[in-house]
Design an enzyme around this catalytic site. Structure first.
Site, short mmCIF file in Angstrom:
data_model
loop_
_atom_site.label_atom_id
_atom_site.label_comp_id
_atom_site.label_asym_id
_atom_site.label_seq_id
_atom_site.Cartn_x
_atom_site.Cartn_y
_atom_site.Cartn_z
N HIS A 20 105.02 63.21 55.96
CA HIS A 20 105.63 63.38 54.64
C HIS A 20 105.50 62.09 53.84
O HIS A 20 105.81 61.01 54.33
CB HIS A 20 107.09 63.78 54.81
N ASP A 28 85.73 59.95 42.48
CA ASP A 28 84.36 60.11 42.00
C ASP A 28 83.46 59.09 42.72
O ASP A 28 83.94 58.28 43.52
CB ASP A 28 84.28 59.98 40.48
N HIS A 106 94.54 53.31 35.04
CA HIS A 106 93.46 53.29 36.04
C HIS A 106 93.59 52.07 36.94
O HIS A 106 93.31 52.15 38.15
CB HIS A 106 92.10 53.32 35.34
N PHE A 128 86.87 58.94 35.38
CA PHE A 128 88.25 59.08 35.84
C PHE A 128 88.49 60.36 36.64
O PHE A 128 89.58 60.92 36.63
CB PHE A 128 89.23 58.96 34.67
N ALA A 129 87.48 60.82 37.36
CA ALA A 129 87.59 62.01 38.20
C ALA A 129 88.14 61.59 39.56
O ALA A 129 87.42 61.55 40.56
CB ALA A 129 86.24 62.70 38.32
N ASN A 130 89.42 61.26 39.57
CA ASN A 130 90.09 60.75 40.77
C ASN A 130 91.50 61.31 40.82
O ASN A 130 92.14 61.49 39.79
CB ASN A 130 90.18 59.22 40.73
#
Length: 139
Positions: A20, A28, A106, A128-130
């Site tokens: 947990h 990316d 970021h 920013f594909a994270n």
């Protein structure tokens, strides 16, 4: 042979060890990965596998309680951002829970990756594909 959707042994092992509040990152192709964090590199070529594809498969195995996105995704990658929100809404329905979504800079995102159990690198080549996924419990 495993019957589930997720066939990657390294990702499956990381998810099975999550407790947990533990976190994993799906990134990316350009996201810097801390030297001290486990790297699971799926990138084959530009766009393969895609970020959303990896998020979709990973979240079919992982109970997600919260997520972090870089706030820059909203302006710099609006189509991917919208598609990701749809995916997270569908995940909430499947899991029957609400996923707390937080936007951070970021730079803060990159710092937060140091706390993750692993970074899964996709072949995505868009800005920013994270996402950082926080593990929940199934009970």
């Amino acid at each position: 042979m495993k019957k589930g959707v997720l066939l990657n042994a390294d990702i499956s092992a990381v998810i099975s060890r999550l407790g947990h509040t533990d976190q994993i990152v799906i990134g990316d192709a350009g996201l810097p990965i801390p030297a001290t964090t486990t790297r699971i590199d799926l990138a084959l070529t530009r766009g393969v596998p895609g970020f959303l594809q990896v998020v979709d498969v990973v979240t079919q195995e992982m109970q997600v309680e919260n997520a972090y996105l870089a706030e820059e995704i909203v302006k710099n990658n609006p189509q991917l951002h919208e598609a990701l929100l749809v995916l997270l809404t569908q995940l909430e329905q499947r899991q029957e829970n609400q996923i707390a979504l937080r936007y951070i800079s970021h730079e803060a995102f990159k710092e937060q990756t140091k706390q993750s159990r692993a970074v899964i690198r996709s072949g995505e080549c868009s800005p920013f594909a994270n996402i950082i996924l926080g593990s929940g419990v199934t009970f």
